[in-house]
Design an enzyme around this catalytic site. Sequence first.
Site, short mmCIF file in Angstrom:
data_model
loop_
_atom_site.label_atom_id
_atom_site.label_comp_id
_atom_site.label_asym_id
_atom_site.label_seq_id
_atom_site.Cartn_x
_atom_site.Cartn_y
_atom_site.Cartn_z
N THR A 154 1.85 -77.19 -28.26
CA THR A 154 2.67 -75.84 -28.18
C THR A 154 1.79 -74.50 -28.71
OG1 THR A 154 3.34 -76.00 -30.53
CG2 THR A 154 4.83 -76.93 -28.76
N ASP A 155 2.42 -73.40 -28.31
CA ASP A 155 1.52 -72.31 -28.71
C ASP A 155 2.41 -71.48 -29.52
OD1 ASP A 155 2.88 -70.65 -26.84
OD2 ASP A 155 1.35 -70.58 -25.36
N LYS A 156 2.00 -70.14 -29.83
CA LYS A 156 2.87 -69.29 -30.60
C LYS A 156 4.18 -68.76 -29.92
CE LYS A 156 1.09 -65.30 -32.24
NZ LYS A 156 1.99 -64.14 -31.71
#
Lengths: 147, 147, 147, 147
Positions: A19-21
């Site tokens: 996942t990313d931000k």
Amino acid sequence: MSEKTMIPPYERTAYYYETDKMGIVHHSNYIRWFEETRVYFLEKCGYPYRKMEEEGVMIPVLSASCEYKNAIRFDETVLIDLKVTEFNGFKMTVTYTVTGKDDGVLKAVGETRHFFVDSSLRPIRVKKEHIGIYNVFNDYKELCLQS
Amino acid sequence: MSEKTMIPPYERTAYYYETDKMGIVHHSNYIRWFEETRVYFLEKCGYPYRKMEEEGVMIPVLSASCEYKNAIRFDETVLIDLKVTEFNGFKMTVTYTVTGKDDGVLKAVGETRHFFVDSSLRPIRVKKEHIGIYNVFNDYKELCLQS
Amino acid sequence: MSEKTMIPPYERTAYYYETDKMGIVHHSNYIRWFEETRVYFLEKCGYPYRKMEEEGVMIPVLSASCEYKNAIRFDETVLIDLKVTEFNGFKMTVTYTVTGKDDGVLKAVGETRHFFVDSSLRPIRVKKEHIGIYNVFNDYKELCLQS
Amino acid sequence: MSEKTMIPPYERTAYYYETDKMGIVHHSNYIRWFEETRVYFLEKCGYPYRKMEEEGVMIPVLSASCEYKNAIRFDETVLIDLKVTEFNGFKMTVTYTVTGKDDGVLKAVGETRHFFVDSSLRPIRVKKEHIGIYNVFNDYKELCLQS
């Protein structure tokens, strides 16, 4: 995947570090999942990629593309189906469909194009010296065309 | 890093894809940044890792560790300083200090331990056949001990 | 990139951990480098992506593609040029050209398509409420069309 | 893993993109596999990490370390066992043992230390407001101490 192919789709659950931000799986990881899917299908076809490499055959990527339809979240499981849409022993096109396992929603579609090289990274025609490899891809392509 | 070493710290800005859904740089990436820092320092020492590999020497990792002190955010720039704290031509210990460029805050400290292998992945003593490589690490260790 | 844009291409050196067992940069990383390039160009345009996010605007990826022309090796430096080829305040198309810094060889070309969302991931038209963001992309698109 | 815990080790096959030009899994990926193993064990304990996050609890990493004993190759499957060795509702220590599935060879051992935070990343004591989460870790720690 039709019943004819008898290879169930590749099942993959999104890892936290993917996942990313934005809180969703980073788009670059889909390209990696496509590779995992290729390896899975070859394993299921009885001719693991590992074994192809031991024979001195590698299958680099000429192009890769992905259309992102719906975000995938941490711990969500997707089913990735693979079709060989073109193969002539020299070049190959593979397509991917990524669907949510629980919601059945289409998450992404993708395509990779490949060629075949020997251990010196020189292009080869696998029909000539690697008929076993040729048959795996050709048979699977036929199956995909029928389905 | 003292002025004696004359190698400024490695400067690195966090990429978007390095963040996770907590909104901060995923902890696994620090281990990768340590590797980048080693490559950077060797380049600055005038003996790029690339060149070591061309000579048939590789430096695998025996262990890696990191203590996370303060989170690093997307687009934040850190300075990573590197010290060789142990080196005997056979094994090596390297330590890392990660500091925020703008806020001066300590973000992390880490350590990696290494050995040296030839292209068959067999352990070697670099003093014997690779004196140039030996000197790079030994000189830098001396510099670190003095600073 | 023409002189009119006055933004030099993004310069990136391949990290060791970006290579795979074929000895070349893994193809998935190009998609990540494209993202780095977007962030770099926005920084150079004076409107960092970080700042856009602070305003509540995010720019997810609708599609990504890359054609791999020549392999990139560890420690090789490439120049990545970016053009905004389409932008209407709602959707955007960005293209990338990856060239070897030393050999001038074309390594890859790519394209990403984007839309704009608010912090709830709802699509927005940036012209309305984020004219500053609109202008950055529109001005850069004009520059690209002229060059 | 003793029979008492009744949680079989996490099984993981190395992906192609996880290898590096040395031809083995890059050392940074072990840290990611440890995270996958934590998520897997929580799932098996009936309290998925996803659910903890929905309750507003996150478990950042204070430190991570890994000792690399034997290289892992592409397509090799390892078994990762996890023990909670310390837990007091405030901090936690987790250890990992990575073993080859086919050869039974010890590949790596590792450790991560954690604390617990709320959605504002403020440290919390889970015993107070999240007794369910407290019990999962405490029960598993007891099981590990007995085995």
